[in-house]
Scaffold this motif. Sequence first.
Motif, mmCIF file in Angstrom:
data_model
loop_
_atom_site.group_PDB
_atom_site.id
_atom_site.type_symbol
_atom_site.label_atom_id
_atom_site.label_comp_id
_atom_site.label_asym_id
_atom_site.label_seq_id
_atom_site.Cartn_x
_atom_site.Cartn_y
_atom_site.Cartn_z
ATOM 1 N N LEU A 197 -0.856 4.989 -8.876
ATOM 2 C CA LEU A 197 0.488 5.006 -8.293
ATOM 3 C C LEU A 197 0.753 3.693 -7.582
ATOM 4 O O LEU A 197 -0.009 3.279 -6.703
ATOM 5 C CB LEU A 197 0.624 6.172 -7.304
ATOM 6 N N ASP A 198 1.823 3.049 -7.990
ATOM 7 C CA ASP A 198 2.241 1.758 -7.412
ATOM 8 C C ASP A 198 1.098 0.746 -7.477
ATOM 9 O O ASP A 198 0.587 0.279 -6.443
ATOM 10 C CB ASP A 198 2.679 1.952 -5.959
ATOM 11 N N PRO A 199 0.654 0.385 -8.683
ATOM 12 C CA PRO A 199 -0.502 -0.522 -8.796
ATOM 13 C C PRO A 199 -0.222 -1.928 -8.297
ATOM 14 O O PRO A 199 -1.163 -2.630 -7.886
ATOM 15 C CB PRO A 199 -0.788 -0.524 -10.305
ATOM 16 N N ASP A 200 1.027 -2.379 -8.332
ATOM 17 C CA ASP A 200 1.357 -3.739 -7.889
ATOM 18 C C ASP A 200 1.772 -3.796 -6.421
ATOM 19 O O ASP A 200 2.124 -4.873 -5.912
ATOM 20 C CB ASP A 200 2.491 -4.297 -8.759
ATOM 21 N N GLY A 201 1.766 -2.661 -5.730
ATOM 22 C CA GLY A 201 2.187 -2.628 -4.337
ATOM 23 C C GLY A 201 1.065 -2.996 -3.387
ATOM 24 O O GLY A 201 -0.065 -3.258 -3.780
ATOM 25 N N PRO A 202 1.396 -3.017 -2.072
ATOM 26 C CA PRO A 202 0.352 -3.380 -1.091
ATOM 27 C C PRO A 202 -0.713 -2.302 -0.932
ATOM 28 O O PRO A 202 -1.854 -2.602 -0.567
ATOM 29 C CB PRO A 202 1.148 -3.558 0.209
ATOM 30 N N LYS A 203 -0.354 -1.028 -1.197
ATOM 31 C CA LYS A 203 -1.309 0.061 -1.043
ATOM 32 C C LYS A 203 -1.290 0.944 -2.293
ATOM 33 O O LYS A 203 -0.686 2.029 -2.292
ATOM 34 C CB LYS A 203 -0.975 0.904 0.194
ATOM 35 N N PRO A 204 -1.916 0.500 -3.354
ATOM 36 C CA PRO A 204 -1.948 1.331 -4.566
ATOM 37 C C PRO A 204 -2.824 2.569 -4.357
ATOM 38 O O PRO A 204 -3.808 2.537 -3.601
ATOM 39 C CB PRO A 204 -2.533 0.396 -5.620
ATOM 40 N N VAL A 205 -2.428 3.659 -5.016
ATOM 41 C CA VAL A 205 -3.165 4.922 -4.918
ATOM 42 C C VAL A 205 -3.689 5.273 -6.304
ATOM 43 O O VAL A 205 -2.920 5.423 -7.258
ATOM 44 C CB VAL A 205 -2.260 6.048 -4.393
ATOM 45 N N VAL A 206 -5.001 5.381 -6.409
ATOM 46 C CA VAL A 206 -5.628 5.733 -7.686
ATOM 47 C C VAL A 206 -5.588 7.255 -7.819
ATOM 48 O O VAL A 206 -6.263 7.976 -7.065
ATOM 49 C CB VAL A 206 -7.074 5.210 -7.757
ATOM 50 N N LEU A 207 -4.774 7.720 -8.736
ATOM 51 C CA LEU A 207 -4.670 9.163 -8.957
ATOM 52 C C LEU A 207 -5.861 9.701 -9.746
ATOM 53 O O LEU A 207 -6.334 10.808 -9.494
ATOM 54 C CB LEU A 207 -3.365 9.472 -9.700
ATOM 55 N N ARG A 208 -6.301 8.892 -10.674
ATOM 56 C CA ARG A 208 -7.472 9.278 -11.462
ATOM 57 C C ARG A 208 -8.100 8.037 -12.051
ATOM 58 O O ARG A 208 -7.405 7.184 -12.619
ATOM 59 C CB ARG A 208 -7.085 10.237 -12.580
ATOM 60 N N LYS A 209 -9.387 7.903 -11.873
ATOM 61 C CA LYS A 209 -10.080 6.743 -12.406
ATOM 62 C C LYS A 209 -10.281 6.897 -13.922
ATOM 63 O O LYS A 209 -10.426 8.012 -14.432
ATOM 64 C CB LYS A 209 -11.447 6.560 -11.752
ATOM 65 N N ALA A 210 -10.277 5.749 -14.567
ATOM 66 C CA ALA A 210 -10.521 5.758 -16.013
ATOM 67 C C ALA A 210 -12.024 5.934 -16.278
ATOM 68 O O ALA A 210 -12.860 5.301 -15.621
ATOM 69 C CB ALA A 210 -10.026 4.458 -16.630
ATOM 70 N N GLN A 211 -12.350 6.780 -17.218
ATOM 71 C CA GLN A 211 -13.751 7.003 -17.594
ATOM 72 C C GLN A 211 -14.098 6.103 -18.776
ATOM 73 O O GLN A 211 -13.423 6.155 -19.819
ATOM 74 C CB GLN A 211 -13.983 8.470 -17.950
ATOM 75 N N VAL A 212 -15.092 5.269 -18.558
ATOM 76 C CA VAL A 212 -15.468 4.294 -19.594
ATOM 77 C C VAL A 212 -16.988 4.277 -19.770
ATOM 78 O O VAL A 212 -17.739 4.792 -18.928
ATOM 79 C CB VAL A 212 -14.976 2.884 -19.214
ATOM 80 N N LYS A 213 -17.391 3.649 -20.863
ATOM 81 C CA LYS A 213 -18.804 3.363 -21.111
ATOM 82 C C LYS A 213 -18.986 1.857 -21.052
ATOM 83 O O LYS A 213 -18.154 1.106 -21.581
ATOM 84 C CB LYS A 213 -19.234 3.893 -22.480
ATOM 85 N N VAL A 214 -20.044 1.436 -20.407
ATOM 86 C CA VAL A 214 -20.274 0.008 -20.201
ATOM 87 C C VAL A 214 -21.352 -0.476 -21.164
ATOM 88 O O VAL A 214 -22.184 0.307 -21.645
ATOM 89 C CB VAL A 214 -20.690 -0.281 -18.746
#
Length: 267
Positions: free
Chosen positions: A237-254
């Motif tokens: 939520l609002d990734p470019d704002g001063p206080k972005p809120v991560v609603l759900r992290k992306a699940q990845v394999k490294v």
Amino acid sequence: PLRRLATSPALVALAPRAAVGAWAQQRRGFAAGEAEKPEKAEKAEAEGSESPEKPDEKGAKAEEKAAEAAQAAPSGPPVPEEEKEKSDDEDSALKLLERELKEAEEKLRSEKQELLLALADFENNKKKHAAECEVRSHKAVANFAAELIEVYDQFDAFAHEEDAVATLSESCKALNDGVGMTRDIYKSTLEKFGVKMVSPAKGDKLLPARCESVGEVSTDEIPDNCVAEVVRRGWVLDPDGPKPVVLRKAQVKVARQGPATPPPPPE
């Protein structure tokens, strides 16, 4: 007998003599008075010569008393009692007005200070309430967006049934297309309120704040500790704002056991 006495020849003879005697006596008295006048004048001059400073002293004292009286007496004509009382009333009224004016100025200054303090408190409360409303609104949007994301995932899962698309009938294919369109509408609605998808590309560096590692992939094509595969996309939520809120992290394999640095791009 009296008439006879008055008309007697002897009395008539004596009358002119008596009148002459009275006139002579009066004349002598006048001469004596005239003779005494020079003597009195000489006596007064003698007394004046004996004390010549007394008249001057009396005159000086009289002048001093007159000057003191002139200073003590008010200048100009005497003021009547009525005018004097009227002047006293005006002075008392003026003093009363000055006191009331001073009290009014003090009251105005005090009320002005209270008004300024009230305005300052109002502005502080206004800013505080605005910040609280913004936080609440942000939190409400985040909670609602988190619920919509779950719905979006369901539509996305139905729309990605690629394996069964070939075996579906025409009506089922039309339904699948409708599901995909509905999923896209959900996505555009979320983006309208500042909710954007987090889908790292293959080879991007792992960001722990927005990505969650759920596995590893051994490959030489991707640098170590970089994204090799996206299992599930995330949302912010609002990734470019001063206080972005991560609603759900992306699940990845490294990637593991890869080169220390990314390979150079092909020429």
